[in-house]
Design a protein around this motif. Structure first.
Motif, PDB file in Angstrom:
ATOM      1  N   PRO A  48       0.829  -1.216   0.000  1.00 14.46           N
ATOM      2  CA  PRO A  48       0.000   0.000   0.000  1.00 14.46           C
ATOM      3  C   PRO A  48       0.863   1.266   0.000  1.00 14.46           C
ATOM      4  O   PRO A  48       2.007   1.257   0.445  1.00 14.46           O
ATOM      5  N   GLN A  49       0.272   2.340  -0.504  1.00 14.55           N
ATOM      6  CA  GLN A  49       0.950   3.626  -0.526  1.00 14.55           C
ATOM      7  C   GLN A  49       0.759   4.383   0.784  1.00 14.55           C
ATOM      8  O   GLN A  49       1.533   5.275   1.092  1.00 14.55           O
ATOM      9  N   HIS A  50      -0.301   4.055   1.492  1.00 15.57           N
ATOM     10  CA  HIS A  50      -0.664   4.822   2.691  1.00 15.57           C
ATOM     11  C   HIS A  50      -1.315   3.877   3.699  1.00 15.57           C
ATOM     12  O   HIS A  50      -2.020   2.944   3.312  1.00 15.57           O
ATOM     13  N   ILE A  51      -1.091   4.143   4.983  1.00 15.29           N
ATOM     14  CA  ILE A  51      -1.657   3.326   6.062  1.00 15.29           C
ATOM     15  C   ILE A  51      -2.503   4.202   6.967  1.00 15.29           C
ATOM     16  O   ILE A  51      -2.061   5.267   7.414  1.00 15.29           O
ATOM     17  N   VAL A  52      -3.711   3.735   7.234  1.00 13.58           N
ATOM     18  CA  VAL A  52      -4.642   4.408   8.142  1.00 13.58           C
ATOM     19  C   VAL A  52      -4.980   3.401   9.239  1.00 13.58           C
ATOM     20  O   VAL A  52      -5.319   2.262   8.951  1.00 13.58           O
ATOM     21  N   SER A  53      -4.884   3.829  10.501  1.00 15.43           N
ATOM     22  CA  SER A  53      -5.087   2.888  11.600  1.00 15.43           C
ATOM     23  C   SER A  53      -5.947   3.463  12.713  1.00 15.43           C
ATOM     24  O   SER A  53      -5.915   4.665  12.994  1.00 15.43           O
ATOM     25  N   SER A  54      -6.659   2.559  13.352  1.00 16.57           N
ATOM     26  CA  SER A  54      -7.303   2.867  14.626  1.00 16.57           C
ATOM     27  C   SER A  54      -6.189   3.241  15.604  1.00 16.57           C
ATOM     28  O   SER A  54      -5.092   2.685  15.537  1.00 16.57           O
ATOM     29  N   PHE A 102      -3.541   8.933  -3.248  1.00 12.84           N
ATOM     30  CA  PHE A 102      -3.250   7.528  -2.966  1.00 12.84           C
ATOM     31  C   PHE A 102      -4.245   6.642  -3.716  1.00 12.84           C
ATOM     32  O   PHE A 102      -5.446   6.871  -3.644  1.00 12.84           O
ATOM     33  N   ASP A 103      -3.734   5.624  -4.386  1.00 14.60           N
ATOM     34  CA  ASP A 103      -4.604   4.663  -5.066  1.00 14.60           C
ATOM     35  C   ASP A 103      -4.749   3.362  -4.285  1.00 14.60           C
ATOM     36  O   ASP A 103      -5.640   2.574  -4.556  1.00 14.60           O
ATOM     37  N   PHE A 104      -3.844   3.145  -3.316  1.00 11.75           N
ATOM     38  CA  PHE A 104      -3.849   1.893  -2.551  1.00 11.75           C
ATOM     39  C   PHE A 104      -3.603   2.221  -1.079  1.00 11.75           C
ATOM     40  O   PHE A 104      -2.528   2.681  -0.706  1.00 11.75           O
ATOM     41  N   ILE A 105      -4.620   1.967  -0.268  1.00 11.29           N
ATOM     42  CA  ILE A 105      -4.567   2.282   1.160  1.00 11.29           C
ATOM     43  C   ILE A 105      -4.818   1.017   1.972  1.00 11.29           C
ATOM     44  O   ILE A 105      -5.655   0.192   1.614  1.00 11.29           O
ATOM     45  N   ALA A 106      -4.087   0.876   3.079  1.00 13.34           N
ATOM     46  CA  ALA A 106      -4.339  -0.194   4.047  1.00 13.34           C
ATOM     47  C   ALA A 106      -5.025   0.435   5.260  1.00 13.34           C
ATOM     48  O   ALA A 106      -4.573   1.466   5.768  1.00 13.34           O
ATOM     49  N   LEU A 107      -6.111  -0.170   5.698  1.00  7.30           N
ATOM     50  CA  LEU A 107      -6.859   0.317   6.852  1.00  7.30           C
ATOM     51  C   LEU A 107      -6.849  -0.764   7.926  1.00  7.30           C
ATOM     52  O   LEU A 107      -7.262  -1.896   7.667  1.00  7.30           O
ATOM     53  N   PHE A 108      -6.373  -0.413   9.124  1.00 10.48           N
ATOM     54  CA  PHE A 108      -6.252  -1.346  10.245  1.00 10.48           C
ATOM     55  C   PHE A 108      -7.320  -1.031  11.275  1.00 10.48           C
ATOM     56  O   PHE A 108      -7.375   0.075  11.807  1.00 10.48           O
ATOM     57  N   GLY A 109      -8.155  -2.047  11.556  1.00  8.30           N
ATOM     58  CA  GLY A 109      -9.248  -1.814  12.477  1.00  8.30           C
ATOM     59  C   GLY A 109      -9.658  -3.051  13.243  1.00  8.30           C
ATOM     60  O   GLY A 109      -8.836  -3.935  13.519  1.00  8.30           O
ATOM     61  N   HIS A 110     -10.945  -3.108  13.561  1.00  8.19           N
ATOM     62  CA  HIS A 110     -11.481  -4.074  14.519  1.00  8.19           C
ATOM     63  C   HIS A 110     -12.747  -4.737  13.990  1.00  8.19           C
ATOM     64  O   HIS A 110     -13.461  -4.182  13.175  1.00  8.19           O
ATOM     65  N   ASN A 111     -13.020  -5.913  14.536  1.00  8.61           N
ATOM     66  CA  ASN A 111     -14.296  -6.569  14.299  1.00  8.61           C
ATOM     67  C   ASN A 111     -15.315  -6.045  15.297  1.00  8.61           C
ATOM     68  O   ASN A 111     -14.924  -5.583  16.362  1.00  8.61           O
ATOM     69  N   PRO A 112     -16.585  -6.085  14.977  1.00  8.68           N
ATOM     70  CA  PRO A 112     -17.173  -6.686  13.780  1.00  8.68           C
ATOM     71  C   PRO A 112     -17.170  -5.766  12.555  1.00  8.68           C
ATOM     72  O   PRO A 112     -17.501  -6.206  11.459  1.00  8.68           O
TER      73      PRO A 112
END
Length: 166
Positions: A48-54, A102-112
């Motif tokens: 990914p080009q960019h990371i977004v996280s909780s 950004f064309d490709f982002i990773a998003l880190f999160g939680h269930n549900p």
């Protein structure tokens, strides 16, 4: 074309019952799984080009393992408080607000929320995304604002206990 990698945080440690949920760290299994999963992506040249996280410690720590593997400085990780305990609609809003550079982002999160969002975006048949599970979804758009339910195409689904074999 836009791509989103949805990642559920790695396995967390429940040993200290006095810790607030947001402050729970990864356990040993989580510390092992996060770099392993990032390495699987790197081997496939999925970066990914960019990371977004909780901002929750377990999600942020997971995202830092991925960033390190991809050569992204941890200071570039965008902490987004709205991801913590978010509904799928809130997560979709976070995606819709991303910068189109950004064309490709990773998003880190939680269930549900992560699992429900993945199912909504691409109609995949995932009942419960495991810890450190990840799904790559591709969209036929050039603008994050156009992403909505039912518009994505699943390109990859992986989790720590799956086989690395293709």
């Amino acid at each position: 074309m836009k791509q989103i990698l949805l990642v559920r945080h790695a396995k967390s440690d429940w040993a200290d019952i006095n810790l607030a949920d947001v402050d729970r760290p990864l356990n040993n299994r989580g510390h092992k799984a996060a770099p392993e999963m990032a390495e699987r992506l790197l081997k496939k040249h999925i970066i990914p080009q960019h990371i977004v996280s909780s901002p929750a410690l377990r999600a942020y720590t997971t995202s830092k393992y991925f960033a390190k593997t991809f050569g992204i400085d941890k200071s570039e990780i965008q902490l987004q408080p709205d991801i913590y305990e978010a509904s799928p609609d809130t997560l979709l809003r976070v995606i819709n607000q991303q910068d189109n550079k950004f064309d490709f982002i990773a998003l880190f999160g939680h269930n549900p929320g992560i699992t429900t969002l993945a199912v909504g975006l691409c109609g995949c048949h995932i009942f419960n995304m495991p810890t450190c599970g990840m799904i790559l979804i591709e969209f036929p758009f050039d603008d994050w604002k156009l992403i909505s339910y039912g518009t994505g195409d699943q390109k990859l689904y992986d989790y720590p206990k799956s086989s690395e074999e293709d």
